[in-house]
Write a protein that holds these residues in place. Structure first.
Motif, PDB file in Angstrom:
ATOM      1  N   LEU A  32       0.748  -1.583   0.013  1.00  0.00           N
ATOM      2  CA  LEU A  32      -0.030  -0.128   0.293  1.00  0.00           C
ATOM      3  C   LEU A  32       1.000   1.071   0.445  1.00  0.00           C
ATOM      4  CD1 LEU A  32      -2.624  -1.208   2.699  1.00  0.00           C
ATOM      5  CD2 LEU A  32      -2.958  -0.361   0.023  1.00  0.00           C
ATOM      6  N   LYS A  33       1.812   1.450   0.462  1.00  0.00           N
ATOM      7  CA  LYS A  33       2.220   2.671   0.927  1.00  0.00           C
ATOM      8  C   LYS A  33       3.276   2.700  -0.437  1.00  0.00           C
ATOM      9  CE  LYS A  33       6.482   2.591   3.717  1.00  0.00           C
ATOM     10  NZ  LYS A  33       7.049   2.309   4.914  1.00  0.00           N
ATOM     11  N   LEU A  34       4.340   1.807  -0.957  1.00  0.00           N
ATOM     12  CA  LEU A  34       5.692   1.457  -1.977  1.00  0.00           C
ATOM     13  C   LEU A  34       4.792   1.496  -3.509  1.00  0.00           C
ATOM     14  CD1 LEU A  34       8.032  -0.249  -0.498  1.00  0.00           C
ATOM     15  CD2 LEU A  34       7.783   1.884  -0.393  1.00  0.00           C
ATOM     16  N   GLU A  35       4.335   0.826  -3.795  1.00  0.00           N
ATOM     17  CA  GLU A  35       2.675   0.877  -5.114  1.00  0.00           C
ATOM     18  C   GLU A  35       1.651   1.945  -5.286  1.00  0.00           C
ATOM     19  OE1 GLU A  35       1.912  -2.880  -5.352  1.00  0.00           O
ATOM     20  OE2 GLU A  35       3.922  -3.587  -4.469  1.00  0.00           O
ATOM     21  N   ASP A  72      11.037  -5.498  -4.890  1.00  0.00           N
ATOM     22  CA  ASP A  72      11.401  -6.025  -3.795  1.00  0.00           C
ATOM     23  C   ASP A  72      11.131  -6.991  -3.045  1.00  0.00           C
ATOM     24  OD1 ASP A  72      14.183  -6.001  -5.754  1.00  0.00           O
ATOM     25  OD2 ASP A  72      14.577  -3.702  -4.841  1.00  0.00           O
ATOM     26  N   HIS A  73      10.052  -6.024  -1.596  1.00  0.00           N
ATOM     27  CA  HIS A  73       9.621  -6.250  -1.064  1.00  0.00           C
ATOM     28  C   HIS A  73       8.846  -7.832  -1.417  1.00  0.00           C
ATOM     29  CE1 HIS A  73       5.808  -4.807  -2.207  1.00  0.00           C
ATOM     30  NE2 HIS A  73       5.925  -3.346  -2.084  1.00  0.00           N
ATOM     31  N   PHE A  74       7.855  -7.293  -2.250  1.00  0.00           N
ATOM     32  CA  PHE A  74       7.368  -8.823  -2.406  1.00  0.00           C
ATOM     33  C   PHE A  74       8.108 -10.009  -2.774  1.00  0.00           C
ATOM     34  CE2 PHE A  74       5.351 -12.077  -5.383  1.00  0.00           C
ATOM     35  CZ  PHE A  74       4.401 -12.573  -4.537  1.00  0.00           C
ATOM     36  N   LYS A  75       9.198 -10.387  -3.414  1.00  0.00           N
ATOM     37  CA  LYS A  75      10.356 -10.981  -3.854  1.00  0.00           C
ATOM     38  C   LYS A  75      10.417 -11.582  -1.947  1.00  0.00           C
ATOM     39  CE  LYS A  75      11.626  -9.773  -7.919  1.00  0.00           C
ATOM     40  NZ  LYS A  75      12.904  -9.364  -9.329  1.00  0.00           N
ATOM     41  N   THR A  76      10.963 -10.522  -1.675  1.00  0.00           N
ATOM     42  CA  THR A  76      11.496 -10.647   0.291  1.00  0.00           C
ATOM     43  C   THR A  76      10.614 -11.979   0.808  1.00  0.00           C
ATOM     44  OG1 THR A  76      13.122  -9.091   0.429  1.00  0.00           O
ATOM     45  CG2 THR A  76      12.200  -9.838   1.853  1.00  0.00           C
ATOM     46  N   PHE A  77       9.242 -11.214   0.619  1.00  0.00           N
ATOM     47  CA  PHE A  77       8.248 -12.155   1.260  1.00  0.00           C
ATOM     48  C   PHE A  77       7.871 -12.927   1.091  1.00  0.00           C
ATOM     49  CE2 PHE A  77       4.052 -13.484   1.943  1.00  0.00           C
ATOM     50  CZ  PHE A  77       3.334 -12.795   2.152  1.00  0.00           C
ATOM     51  N   SER A  78       8.347 -13.614  -0.533  1.00  0.00           N
ATOM     52  CA  SER A  78       7.928 -14.854  -1.789  1.00  0.00           C
ATOM     53  C   SER A  78       8.702 -15.348  -0.220  1.00  0.00           C
ATOM     54  CB  SER A  78       7.764 -14.406  -2.384  1.00  0.00           C
ATOM     55  OG  SER A  78       6.597 -14.193  -2.679  1.00  0.00           O
ATOM     56  N   GLU A  79      10.533 -15.274  -0.771  1.00  0.00           N
ATOM     57  CA  GLU A  79      11.041 -15.916  -0.412  1.00  0.00           C
ATOM     58  C   GLU A  79      11.328 -16.376   1.382  1.00  0.00           C
ATOM     59  OE1 GLU A  79      14.825 -13.494  -1.197  1.00  0.00           O
ATOM     60  OE2 GLU A  79      13.596 -14.116  -3.496  1.00  0.00           O
ATOM     61  N   THR A  80      11.320 -15.264   2.673  1.00  0.00           N
ATOM     62  CA  THR A  80      10.812 -15.832   4.064  1.00  0.00           C
ATOM     63  C   THR A  80       9.804 -16.561   4.254  1.00  0.00           C
ATOM     64  OG1 THR A  80      11.931 -13.507   3.461  1.00  0.00           O
ATOM     65  CG2 THR A  80      10.372 -14.703   5.485  1.00  0.00           C
ATOM     66  N   VAL A  81       9.274 -16.621   3.549  1.00  0.00           N
ATOM     67  CA  VAL A  81       7.341 -17.479   3.901  1.00  0.00           C
ATOM     68  C   VAL A  81       7.664 -19.068   3.221  1.00  0.00           C
ATOM     69  CG1 VAL A  81       6.404 -15.473   4.460  1.00  0.00           C
ATOM     70  CG2 VAL A  81       5.582 -16.560   1.934  1.00  0.00           C
ATOM     71  N   ALA A  82       8.368 -19.495   1.930  1.00  0.00           N
ATOM     72  CA  ALA A  82       8.165 -20.132   0.569  1.00  0.00           C
ATOM     73  C   ALA A  82       7.674 -21.356   2.260  1.00  0.00           C
ATOM     74  CB  ALA A  82       9.839 -20.012   0.056  1.00  0.00           C
ATOM     75  N   ASP A  83       9.419 -21.640   2.541  1.00  0.00           N
ATOM     76  CA  ASP A  83       8.964 -22.648   3.558  1.00  0.00           C
ATOM     77  C   ASP A  83       7.626 -23.203   4.372  1.00  0.00           C
ATOM     78  OD1 ASP A  83      11.246 -23.848   1.640  1.00  0.00           O
ATOM     79  OD2 ASP A  83      12.391 -23.156   3.304  1.00  0.00           O
ATOM     80  N   TRP A  84       7.232 -21.739   5.318  1.00  0.00           N
ATOM     81  CA  TRP A  84       6.571 -22.005   5.236  1.00  0.00           C
ATOM     82  C   TRP A  84       4.953 -22.417   5.051  1.00  0.00           C
ATOM     83  CZ3 TRP A  84       7.174 -16.420   8.089  1.00  0.00           C
ATOM     84  CH2 TRP A  84       8.593 -16.337   8.958  1.00  0.00           C
ATOM     85  N   VAL A  85       4.535 -21.961   4.121  1.00  0.00           N
ATOM     86  CA  VAL A  85       3.401 -22.605   3.584  1.00  0.00           C
ATOM     87  C   VAL A  85       2.824 -23.311   2.868  1.00  0.00           C
ATOM     88  CG1 VAL A  85       1.742 -20.958   1.505  1.00  0.00           C
ATOM     89  CG2 VAL A  85       3.141 -20.108   2.480  1.00  0.00           C
ATOM     90  N   THR A  86       2.121 -24.098   2.733  1.00  0.00           N
ATOM     91  CA  THR A  86       1.707 -25.850   2.606  1.00  0.00           C
ATOM     92  C   THR A  86       0.792 -25.230   1.022  1.00  0.00           C
ATOM     93  OG1 THR A  86       0.151 -25.865   4.377  1.00  0.00           O
ATOM     94  CG2 THR A  86       2.028 -26.565   4.354  1.00  0.00           C
ATOM     95  N   GLY A  87       0.318 -24.807   1.029  1.00  0.00           N
ATOM     96  CA  GLY A  87      -0.781 -24.001   0.152  1.00  0.00           C
ATOM     97  C   GLY A  87      -1.552 -23.116  -0.100  1.00  0.00           C
ATOM     98  N   LYS A  88      -1.696 -22.680  -1.658  1.00  0.00           N
ATOM     99  CA  LYS A  88      -1.672 -21.826  -1.632  1.00  0.00           C
ATOM    100  C   LYS A  88      -2.940 -21.271  -3.082  1.00  0.00           C
ATOM    101  CE  LYS A  88       0.983 -17.195  -3.634  1.00  0.00           C
ATOM    102  NZ  LYS A  88       2.118 -16.590  -4.192  1.00  0.00           N
ATOM    103  N   THR A  89      -3.773 -20.400  -3.035  1.00  0.00           N
ATOM    104  CA  THR A  89      -4.922 -20.405  -3.937  1.00  0.00           C
ATOM    105  C   THR A  89      -5.176 -19.372  -4.950  1.00  0.00           C
ATOM    106  OG1 THR A  89      -6.185 -22.859  -2.988  1.00  0.00           O
ATOM    107  CG2 THR A  89      -7.178 -21.388  -4.402  1.00  0.00           C
TER     108      THR A  89
END
Length: 99
Positions: A32-35, A72-89
């Motif tokens: 919300l702040k950066l985009e 960059d913030h999306f890429k960082t978020f995705s990398e950080t949570v990748a192993d935590w997420v068991t499903g995504k729709t």
């Protein structure tokens, strides 16, 4: 004008829920702040199952969403949570304003 709407349902492993929550909220705030093309980014956690997280995002158009995905913030978020997420729709919608 119609908006480009994205909904996401995350399923998070129980042992990572407490770590996921602040990362998700930070991601919403950054979007919300950066985009300038991100107009809404709601984060909802299931009242019965804290491992389920629902997002409702509104963008000016597909190009604005592509800017989000490339940030960059999306890429960082995705990398950080990748192993935590068991499903995504993910679903994409076109908002149709009432006349």
């Amino acid at each position: 004008m119609s908006m480009y709407v994205v909904t996401v349902l995350f399923e998070v492993a129980p042992e990572h829920v407490d770590s996921f929550r602040p990362e998700m909220l930070k991601q919403a705030e950054n979007s919300l702040k950066l985009e300038p093309g991100c107009h809404q980014f709601d984060v909802c956690f299931d009242a019965e199952d804290p491992g389920k997280c629902f997002l409702y995002e509104k963008y000016t158009d597909r190009a604005a969403f592509d800017v989000h995905l490339a940030s960059d913030h999306f890429k960082t978020f995705s990398e950080t949570v990748a192993d935590w997420v068991t499903g995504k729709t993910v679903h994409v919608w076109l908002e149709t304003p009432a006349s």
